[in-house]
Design a protein around this motif. Structure first.
Motif, PDB file in Angstrom:
ATOM      1  N   GLY A 114      -6.404 -85.304   5.202  1.00  0.00           N
ATOM      2  CA  GLY A 114      -6.122 -85.121   4.022  1.00  0.00           C
ATOM      3  C   GLY A 114      -6.543 -86.487   3.507  1.00  0.00           C
ATOM      4  O   GLY A 114      -7.076 -87.547   4.293  1.00  0.00           O
ATOM      5  N   GLN A 156      -6.598-100.579  11.107  1.00  0.00           N
ATOM      6  CA  GLN A 156      -5.251 -99.961  11.263  1.00  0.00           C
ATOM      7  C   GLN A 156      -4.110-100.785  11.369  1.00  0.00           C
ATOM      8  O   GLN A 156      -3.254-100.913  12.254  1.00  0.00           O
ATOM      9  CB  GLN A 156      -5.566 -99.405  12.860  1.00  0.00           C
ATOM     10  CG  GLN A 156      -4.341 -98.264  13.226  1.00  0.00           C
ATOM     11  CD  GLN A 156      -4.852 -97.653  14.475  1.00  0.00           C
ATOM     12  OE1 GLN A 156      -5.705 -98.186  15.266  1.00  0.00           O
ATOM     13  NE2 GLN A 156      -4.239 -96.703  14.710  1.00  0.00           N
ATOM     14  N   VAL A 172     -15.069 -90.217  13.009  1.00  0.00           N
ATOM     15  CA  VAL A 172     -14.520 -89.886  11.577  1.00  0.00           C
ATOM     16  C   VAL A 172     -15.418 -89.755  10.496  1.00  0.00           C
ATOM     17  O   VAL A 172     -16.561 -90.237  10.518  1.00  0.00           O
ATOM     18  CB  VAL A 172     -13.710 -91.121  11.287  1.00  0.00           C
ATOM     19  CG1 VAL A 172     -12.796 -91.204   9.915  1.00  0.00           C
ATOM     20  CG2 VAL A 172     -12.713 -91.563  12.486  1.00  0.00           C
ATOM     21  N   ILE A 227      -9.792 -82.378  12.828  1.00  0.00           N
ATOM     22  CA  ILE A 227      -8.937 -82.051  12.154  1.00  0.00           C
ATOM     23  C   ILE A 227      -9.050 -82.733  10.842  1.00  0.00           C
ATOM     24  O   ILE A 227      -9.382 -83.900  10.875  1.00  0.00           O
ATOM     25  CB  ILE A 227      -7.526 -82.418  12.716  1.00  0.00           C
ATOM     26  CG1 ILE A 227      -7.541 -83.895  13.495  1.00  0.00           C
ATOM     27  CG2 ILE A 227      -7.134 -81.123  13.747  1.00  0.00           C
ATOM     28  CD1 ILE A 227      -5.936 -84.089  13.962  1.00  0.00           C
ATOM     29  N   ASP A 256     -13.271 -80.974  18.176  1.00  0.00           N
ATOM     30  CA  ASP A 256     -12.205 -80.460  17.428  1.00  0.00           C
ATOM     31  C   ASP A 256     -12.029 -81.329  16.466  1.00  0.00           C
ATOM     32  O   ASP A 256     -11.326 -82.200  16.685  1.00  0.00           O
ATOM     33  CB  ASP A 256     -10.938 -80.107  18.195  1.00  0.00           C
ATOM     34  CG  ASP A 256     -11.151 -78.513  19.019  1.00  0.00           C
ATOM     35  OD1 ASP A 256     -12.123 -78.138  18.773  1.00  0.00           O
ATOM     36  OD2 ASP A 256     -10.233 -78.274  20.115  1.00  0.00           O
ATOM     37  N   GLY A 314      -1.374 -89.381  12.921  1.00  0.00           N
ATOM     38  CA  GLY A 314      -1.960 -88.766  11.654  1.00  0.00           C
ATOM     39  C   GLY A 314      -2.960 -89.754  11.170  1.00  0.00           C
ATOM     40  O   GLY A 314      -3.393 -89.457  10.003  1.00  0.00           O
ATOM     41  N   ARG A 315      -3.641 -90.951  11.766  1.00  0.00           N
ATOM     42  CA  ARG A 315      -4.511 -91.546  11.244  1.00  0.00           C
ATOM     43  C   ARG A 315      -5.618 -91.785  12.474  1.00  0.00           C
ATOM     44  O   ARG A 315      -5.182 -91.553  13.612  1.00  0.00           O
ATOM     45  CB  ARG A 315      -4.079 -92.826  10.863  1.00  0.00           C
ATOM     46  CG  ARG A 315      -2.901 -92.948   9.902  1.00  0.00           C
ATOM     47  CD  ARG A 315      -2.742 -94.353   9.351  1.00  0.00           C
ATOM     48  NE  ARG A 315      -3.667 -94.881   8.619  1.00  0.00           N
ATOM     49  CZ  ARG A 315      -3.809 -94.801   7.137  1.00  0.00           C
ATOM     50  NH1 ARG A 315      -3.065 -94.172   6.524  1.00  0.00           N
ATOM     51  NH2 ARG A 315      -4.612 -95.396   6.725  1.00  0.00           N
ATOM     52  N   PRO A 316      -7.030 -92.120  12.122  1.00  0.00           N
ATOM     53  CA  PRO A 316      -7.931 -92.559  13.047  1.00  0.00           C
ATOM     54  C   PRO A 316      -7.347 -93.726  13.824  1.00  0.00           C
ATOM     55  O   PRO A 316      -7.017 -94.811  13.414  1.00  0.00           O
ATOM     56  CB  PRO A 316      -9.200 -92.714  12.290  1.00  0.00           C
ATOM     57  CG  PRO A 316      -8.893 -91.863  11.062  1.00  0.00           C
ATOM     58  CD  PRO A 316      -7.557 -92.037  10.794  1.00  0.00           C
ATOM     59  N   ASP A 317      -7.510 -93.643  15.147  1.00  0.00           N
ATOM     60  CA  ASP A 317      -7.099 -94.857  16.017  1.00  0.00           C
ATOM     61  C   ASP A 317      -8.300 -95.763  16.267  1.00  0.00           C
ATOM     62  O   ASP A 317      -9.458 -95.309  16.567  1.00  0.00           O
ATOM     63  CB  ASP A 317      -6.355 -94.351  17.308  1.00  0.00           C
ATOM     64  CG  ASP A 317      -5.781 -95.528  18.215  1.00  0.00           C
ATOM     65  OD1 ASP A 317      -5.105 -96.004  17.838  1.00  0.00           O
ATOM     66  OD2 ASP A 317      -6.729 -95.786  19.090  1.00  0.00           O
ATOM     67  N   THR A 318      -8.107 -97.098  16.061  1.00  0.00           N
ATOM     68  CA  THR A 318      -9.320 -97.928  16.086  1.00  0.00           C
ATOM     69  C   THR A 318      -9.859 -98.044  17.308  1.00  0.00           C
ATOM     70  O   THR A 318     -11.169 -97.970  17.623  1.00  0.00           O
ATOM     71  CB  THR A 318      -8.826 -99.389  15.494  1.00  0.00           C
ATOM     72  OG1 THR A 318      -8.386 -99.164  14.204  1.00  0.00           O
ATOM     73  CG2 THR A 318     -10.112-100.112  15.597  1.00  0.00           C
ATOM     74  N   VAL A 355      -7.193 -89.323  17.211  1.00  0.00           N
ATOM     75  CA  VAL A 355      -6.219 -89.476  16.101  1.00  0.00           C
ATOM     76  C   VAL A 355      -5.010 -89.945  16.545  1.00  0.00           C
ATOM     77  O   VAL A 355      -4.344 -89.441  17.835  1.00  0.00           O
ATOM     78  CB  VAL A 355      -6.054 -88.116  15.188  1.00  0.00           C
ATOM     79  CG1 VAL A 355      -4.866 -88.258  14.492  1.00  0.00           C
ATOM     80  CG2 VAL A 355      -7.379 -87.999  14.353  1.00  0.00           C
ATOM     81  N   VAL A 358     -10.401 -86.924   4.945  1.00  0.00           N
ATOM     82  CA  VAL A 358     -10.691 -87.669   6.087  1.00  0.00           C
ATOM     83  C   VAL A 358     -10.710 -86.508   7.215  1.00  0.00           C
ATOM     84  O   VAL A 358      -9.764 -86.003   7.531  1.00  0.00           O
ATOM     85  CB  VAL A 358      -9.933 -88.656   6.420  1.00  0.00           C
ATOM     86  CG1 VAL A 358     -10.449 -89.484   7.590  1.00  0.00           C
ATOM     87  CG2 VAL A 358     -10.122 -89.702   5.220  1.00  0.00           C
ATOM     88  N   HIS A 359     -11.814 -86.432   7.858  1.00  0.00           N
ATOM     89  CA  HIS A 359     -11.959 -85.634   9.124  1.00  0.00           C
ATOM     90  C   HIS A 359     -12.439 -86.384  10.251  1.00  0.00           C
ATOM     91  O   HIS A 359     -12.742 -87.322  10.364  1.00  0.00           O
ATOM     92  CB  HIS A 359     -13.254 -84.591   8.678  1.00  0.00           C
ATOM     93  CG  HIS A 359     -12.944 -83.852   7.571  1.00  0.00           C
ATOM     94  ND1 HIS A 359     -12.743 -82.336   7.717  1.00  0.00           N
ATOM     95  CD2 HIS A 359     -13.452 -84.041   6.439  1.00  0.00           C
ATOM     96  CE1 HIS A 359     -12.954 -81.946   6.265  1.00  0.00           C
ATOM     97  NE2 HIS A 359     -13.209 -82.934   5.616  1.00  0.00           N
ATOM     98  N   ALA A 360     -11.420 -86.119  11.251  1.00  0.00           N
ATOM     99  CA  ALA A 360     -11.503 -86.863  12.560  1.00  0.00           C
ATOM    100  C   ALA A 360     -11.567 -86.047  13.870  1.00  0.00           C
ATOM    101  O   ALA A 360     -10.877 -84.892  13.620  1.00  0.00           O
ATOM    102  CB  ALA A 360     -10.345 -87.850  12.648  1.00  0.00           C
ATOM    103  N   ASP A 361     -11.955 -86.398  14.831  1.00  0.00           N
ATOM    104  CA  ASP A 361     -12.007 -85.743  16.119  1.00  0.00           C
ATOM    105  C   ASP A 361     -10.468 -85.704  16.576  1.00  0.00           C
ATOM    106  O   ASP A 361      -9.732 -87.026  16.544  1.00  0.00           O
ATOM    107  CB  ASP A 361     -12.813 -86.375  17.109  1.00  0.00           C
ATOM    108  CG  ASP A 361     -14.237 -86.328  17.054  1.00  0.00           C
ATOM    109  OD1 ASP A 361     -14.696 -85.333  16.144  1.00  0.00           O
ATOM    110  OD2 ASP A 361     -15.140 -87.062  17.670  1.00  0.00           O
ATOM    111  N   GLN A 362      -9.910 -84.661  17.029  1.00  0.00           N
ATOM    112  CA  GLN A 362      -8.635 -84.798  17.260  1.00  0.00           C
ATOM    113  C   GLN A 362      -8.146 -85.602  18.393  1.00  0.00           C
ATOM    114  O   GLN A 362      -7.138 -86.376  18.338  1.00  0.00           O
ATOM    115  CB  GLN A 362      -8.346 -83.069  17.876  1.00  0.00           C
ATOM    116  CG  GLN A 362      -6.976 -82.801  17.824  1.00  0.00           C
ATOM    117  CD  GLN A 362      -6.787 -81.387  17.512  1.00  0.00           C
ATOM    118  OE1 GLN A 362      -7.626 -80.465  17.729  1.00  0.00           O
ATOM    119  NE2 GLN A 362      -5.528 -80.929  17.001  1.00  0.00           N
TER     120      GLN A 362
END
Lengths: 186, 186
Positions: free
Chosen positions: B7, B163, A114, B4, B2, A149-153, A146, A139-143
């Motif tokens: 936002g 989270q 993230v 994403i 990858d 729609g949010r980074p998973d802890t 996620v 906010v940029h995250a590895d697919q």
């Protein structure tokens, strides 16, 4: 509960382990930091406290942009390395692969799951440290990490900083805004 | 990797779970908060972001003092309760046993293993939230959780907030300012 007064100290129970990304003298630089949190919901803002003497400070003040990158527990060596070595002594551009978002001068570490891309809102002179408050531009995250729609802890496996050591977050105890419903007045 | 773009959002990897103590209308009140960190080393300062609508804000602005109390994992129900219920609706003075330090108007929760006593240094208007920066006047801790003059993380068993859930800090991965020595340039 016998209380003792330990005197004034910069204490916090748990903190995030982050890499502050900034372009300094036109080169991407990453610095380890833990004194950071969310500062505002709307607009979304985060803040990070940096010693005035840090190389990174120069870059943030120059470009008015920075990033906060969240390493995973697997990257603890790289993360700690960026806190041991100053960009003034050693070029740290190669520790991570840099990418840029909408803000063109805030390098982000592609290997971190993230990255928070920020535009400087204000800096507050607190004494030895400047508290940089930045508006979150993206906010940029590895697919792969996620969820909804949010980074998973659990998937991003962030590193907690506490008592000069790095810790893993392992067991979820309770859901927030829920556990408190079990409370009964004494 | 990858990437994403998710936002702009008020994201932080891990945060502390805290109870902000303030006297409001002359009564101790405790409010759950997680958007907090250290803001300065010398003088020692901490900061906490609070929604402007919060009952606690009135007390901090009135007295220019507050406390940050660190509940242990065993107190997760009480901690979450103080985030579900506003002091404007319900008197929360009885959730914890209050004690006071040098700053006479910052109530601290005796049941929490650590309490940080603060005098307001500055508040920054960020939008929906005010970022309260406080000078640490003293840190109070249960004698049983102190090691080498500082609160011990394993003994105090603090709660991580991430989270929208509460987590335990369980395994120490590495020492800081040490693990990075294993780094070798790629």
């Amino acid at each position: 509960m016998d209380k003792i007064a330990l005197g004034p100290m910069p204490y916090m129970s748990v903190m995030p382990t982050l890499l502050v990304g900034a372009n300094v003298n036109g080169r991407p630089n990453y610095m380890t930091a833990a004194w950071a949190t969310v500062a505002c919901m709307a607009p979304p803002m985060v803040c990070v406290a940096l010693n005035k003497a840090r190389y990174t400070v120069k870059g943030i003040e120059e470009n008015k942009t920075f990033s906060l990158n969240v390493p995973s527990a697997a990257q603890v060596v790289e993360a700690d390395h960026c806190g041991l070595v100053s960009g003034a002594q050693e070029d740290k551009a190669g520790v991570f692969t840099s990418f840029y978002g909408r803000v063109k001068t805030a390098p982000m570490a592609a290997e971190c799951p993230v990255s928070i891309e920020c535009r400087l809102f204000r800096s507050v002179d607190c004494g030895s440290h400047l508290l940089f408050i930045g508006e979150v531009i993206d906010v940029h995250a590895d697919q792969s990490i996620v969820a909804d729609g949010r980074p998973d802890t659990a998937k991003s496996d962030p590193i907690v900083y506490a008592q000069s050591a790095y810790w893993k977050v392992e067991k979820q105890v309770e859901k927030a805004f829920s556990a408190g419903k079990k409370y009964r007045k004494k």
